[in-house]
Design a protein around this motif. Sequence first.
Motif, PDB file in Angstrom:
ATOM      1  N   GLU A   1       0.832  -1.196   0.000  1.00  0.00           N
ATOM      2  CA  GLU A   1       0.000   0.000   0.000  1.00  0.00           C
ATOM      3  C   GLU A   1       0.869   1.249   0.000  1.00  0.00           C
ATOM      4  O   GLU A   1       1.826   1.336   0.762  1.00  0.00           O
ATOM      5  N   GLU A   2       0.541   2.192  -0.852  1.00  0.00           N
ATOM      6  CA  GLU A   2       1.295   3.439  -0.912  1.00  0.00           C
ATOM      7  C   GLU A   2       0.810   4.368   0.199  1.00  0.00           C
ATOM      8  O   GLU A   2      -0.351   4.741   0.224  1.00  0.00           O
ATOM      9  N   PRO A   3       1.692   4.703   1.167  1.00  0.00           N
ATOM     10  CA  PRO A   3       1.224   5.546   2.273  1.00  0.00           C
ATOM     11  C   PRO A   3       0.845   6.952   1.803  1.00  0.00           C
ATOM     12  O   PRO A   3       1.542   7.534   0.980  1.00  0.00           O
ATOM     13  N   GLU A   4      -0.276   7.423   2.314  1.00  0.00           N
ATOM     14  CA  GLU A   4      -0.744   8.776   1.985  1.00  0.00           C
ATOM     15  C   GLU A   4      -1.134   9.457   3.274  1.00  0.00           C
ATOM     16  O   GLU A   4      -1.599   8.801   4.211  1.00  0.00           O
ATOM     17  N   GLU A   5      -0.996  10.764   3.325  1.00  0.00           N
ATOM     18  CA  GLU A   5      -1.395  11.541   4.484  1.00  0.00           C
ATOM     19  C   GLU A   5      -2.857  11.242   4.843  1.00  0.00           C
ATOM     20  O   GLU A   5      -3.718  11.200   3.962  1.00  0.00           O
ATOM     21  N   GLY A   6      -3.093  11.002   6.122  1.00  0.00           N
ATOM     22  CA  GLY A   6      -4.462  10.750   6.579  1.00  0.00           C
ATOM     23  C   GLY A   6      -4.803   9.276   6.683  1.00  0.00           C
ATOM     24  O   GLY A   6      -5.781   8.895   7.322  1.00  0.00           O
ATOM     25  N   MET A   7      -3.983   8.441   6.074  1.00  0.00           N
ATOM     26  CA  MET A   7      -4.207   7.004   6.127  1.00  0.00           C
ATOM     27  C   MET A   7      -3.944   6.477   7.544  1.00  0.00           C
ATOM     28  O   MET A   7      -3.108   7.015   8.252  1.00  0.00           O
ATOM     29  N   VAL A   8      -4.665   5.443   7.948  1.00  0.00           N
ATOM     30  CA  VAL A   8      -4.423   4.842   9.260  1.00  0.00           C
ATOM     31  C   VAL A   8      -3.897   3.436   9.059  1.00  0.00           C
ATOM     32  O   VAL A   8      -4.510   2.611   8.378  1.00  0.00           O
ATOM     33  N   LEU A   9      -2.724   3.166   9.637  1.00  0.00           N
ATOM     34  CA  LEU A   9      -2.094   1.854   9.511  1.00  0.00           C
ATOM     35  C   LEU A   9      -2.147   1.148  10.851  1.00  0.00           C
ATOM     36  O   LEU A   9      -2.166   1.781  11.899  1.00  0.00           O
ATOM     37  N   GLU A  10      -2.158  -0.169  10.810  1.00  0.00           N
ATOM     38  CA  GLU A  10      -2.115  -0.919  12.052  1.00  0.00           C
ATOM     39  C   GLU A  10      -0.695  -1.396  12.272  1.00  0.00           C
ATOM     40  O   GLU A  10      -0.066  -1.948  11.373  1.00  0.00           O
ATOM     41  N   GLY A  11      -0.184  -1.138  13.470  1.00  0.00           N
ATOM     42  CA  GLY A  11       1.164  -1.563  13.780  1.00  0.00           C
ATOM     43  C   GLY A  11       1.215  -2.193  15.148  1.00  0.00           C
ATOM     44  O   GLY A  11       0.178  -2.401  15.774  1.00  0.00           O
ATOM     45  N   ASN A  12       2.423  -2.491  15.618  1.00  0.00           N
ATOM     46  CA  ASN A  12       2.578  -3.067  16.938  1.00  0.00           C
ATOM     47  C   ASN A  12       3.443  -2.184  17.823  1.00  0.00           C
ATOM     48  O   ASN A  12       4.435  -1.636  17.378  1.00  0.00           O
TER      49      ASN A  12
ATOM     50  N   GLY B   1       4.130  -5.461  21.830  1.00  0.00           N
ATOM     51  CA  GLY B   1       3.409  -6.315  20.899  1.00  0.00           C
ATOM     52  C   GLY B   1       1.937  -5.963  20.769  1.00  0.00           C
ATOM     53  O   GLY B   1       1.221  -6.584  19.996  1.00  0.00           O
ATOM     54  N   GLU B   2       1.493  -4.952  21.557  1.00  0.00           N
ATOM     55  CA  GLU B   2       0.086  -4.553  21.475  1.00  0.00           C
ATOM     56  C   GLU B   2      -0.192  -3.872  20.127  1.00  0.00           C
ATOM     57  O   GLU B   2       0.710  -3.272  19.557  1.00  0.00           O
ATOM     58  N   SER B   3      -1.430  -3.975  19.654  1.00  0.00           N
ATOM     59  CA  SER B   3      -1.688  -3.370  18.354  1.00  0.00           C
ATOM     60  C   SER B   3      -1.947  -1.874  18.529  1.00  0.00           C
ATOM     61  O   SER B   3      -2.532  -1.423  19.501  1.00  0.00           O
ATOM     62  N   LEU B   4      -1.455  -1.120  17.582  1.00  0.00           N
ATOM     63  CA  LEU B   4      -1.508   0.337  17.612  1.00  0.00           C
ATOM     64  C   LEU B   4      -2.079   0.839  16.299  1.00  0.00           C
ATOM     65  O   LEU B   4      -1.824   0.265  15.251  1.00  0.00           O
TER      66      LEU B   4
ATOM     67  N   ARG C   1      -1.471   6.969  12.480  1.00  0.00           N
ATOM     68  CA  ARG C   1      -1.934   7.854  11.420  1.00  0.00           C
ATOM     69  C   ARG C   1      -0.756   8.370  10.628  1.00  0.00           C
ATOM     70  O   ARG C   1       0.233   8.820  11.203  1.00  0.00           O
ATOM     71  N   VAL C   2      -0.858   8.334   9.331  1.00  0.00           N
ATOM     72  CA  VAL C   2       0.187   8.909   8.489  1.00  0.00           C
ATOM     73  C   VAL C   2      -0.043  10.420   8.474  1.00  0.00           C
ATOM     74  O   VAL C   2      -1.094  10.883   8.046  1.00  0.00           O
ATOM     75  N   VAL C   3       0.933  11.172   9.017  1.00  0.00           N
ATOM     76  CA  VAL C   3       0.770  12.628   9.052  1.00  0.00           C
ATOM     77  C   VAL C   3       1.596  13.346   7.991  1.00  0.00           C
ATOM     78  O   VAL C   3       1.322  14.493   7.670  1.00  0.00           O
TER      79      VAL C   3
ATOM     80  N   GLU D   1      12.407  11.825   3.170  1.00  0.00           N
ATOM     81  CA  GLU D   1      13.069  11.196   4.327  1.00  0.00           C
ATOM     82  C   GLU D   1      12.325   9.955   4.814  1.00  0.00           C
ATOM     83  O   GLU D   1      12.883   9.115   5.493  1.00  0.00           O
ATOM     84  N   GLY D   2      11.051   9.910   4.551  1.00  0.00           N
ATOM     85  CA  GLY D   2      10.288   8.766   5.005  1.00  0.00           C
ATOM     86  C   GLY D   2       8.848   9.134   5.286  1.00  0.00           C
ATOM     87  O   GLY D   2       8.340  10.142   4.815  1.00  0.00           O
ATOM     88  N   VAL D   3       8.243   8.290   6.099  1.00  0.00           N
ATOM     89  CA  VAL D   3       6.825   8.447   6.400  1.00  0.00           C
ATOM     90  C   VAL D   3       6.693   8.780   7.880  1.00  0.00           C
ATOM     91  O   VAL D   3       7.243   8.079   8.727  1.00  0.00           O
ATOM     92  N   THR D   4       6.003   9.874   8.190  1.00  0.00           N
ATOM     93  CA  THR D   4       5.814  10.276   9.579  1.00  0.00           C
ATOM     94  C   THR D   4       4.495   9.718  10.091  1.00  0.00           C
ATOM     95  O   THR D   4       3.438   9.930   9.496  1.00  0.00           O
ATOM     96  N   LEU D   5       4.611   8.977  11.185  1.00  0.00           N
ATOM     97  CA  LEU D   5       3.466   8.289  11.773  1.00  0.00           C
ATOM     98  C   LEU D   5       3.174   8.837  13.162  1.00  0.00           C
ATOM     99  O   LEU D   5       4.086   9.134  13.925  1.00  0.00           O
ATOM    100  N   ASP D   6       1.904   8.960  13.499  1.00  0.00           N
ATOM    101  CA  ASP D   6       1.488   9.470  14.802  1.00  0.00           C
ATOM    102  C   ASP D   6       0.625   8.414  15.485  1.00  0.00           C
ATOM    103  O   ASP D   6      -0.451   8.060  14.999  1.00  0.00           O
ATOM    104  N   ALA D   7       1.108   7.927  16.640  1.00  0.00           N
ATOM    105  CA  ALA D   7       0.369   6.893  17.373  1.00  0.00           C
ATOM    106  C   ALA D   7      -0.580   7.492  18.418  1.00  0.00           C
ATOM    107  O   ALA D   7      -1.265   6.761  19.114  1.00  0.00           O
TER     108      ALA D   7
END
Length: 172
Positions: free
Chosen positions: A88-99, A103-106, A109-111, A116-122
């Motif tokens: 999946e191509e990350p886009e601003e506003g997208m919500v991804l599931e991570g750990n 190990g808890e699921s988080l 949000r792609v902000v 440089e990369g993809v900035t994520l906000d948990a």
Amino acid sequence: MKIADGSVVELEYTLRDDDGDVLDSSEGEETLHYLHGHGQIVPGLEKALEGRVAGDNVVVVVPPEEGYGPRFEDRVVTVARERLPADEEPEEGMVLEGNGPGGESLLLRVVAVSAEGVTLDANHPLAGANLHFDVTVRAVREATEEELQHGHAHGPDGHGHDHDHDDHDHEH
Ligand code: ZN
């Protein structure tokens, strides 16, 4: 009947931010049913509704500590594009599931997406926000055994909340 632990409450609600912008509302949508005393709604609103009855209008400002908690800047991280799933191509506003670290699921949000990369906000999207609630209690009833077992409300008549599934043995 007064709202107390074990009540199923039906609410009309509007949630606004500090600027008065509407974040969420039941207007034109389904009303909210929740099981009181089970952490289904934010603590500050649950507290404000304690002892209220059908017909009451409750206007309350819930601070972050009694809402979605404070915002932590260290929950915002920039990672290399290669560390994210390739499908999946990350886009601003997208919500991804991570750990998380344990190990808890988080939900992340792609902000921002940059070279440089993809900035994520948990953080929860409403972390750090004052929540301005305007709610009207439409109905109060006692929870069914099944609702108490599940720890949540099952809609106006105590039946399942998910019409696509068997009402009597859905899982959560
Ligand atoms: Zn259930």
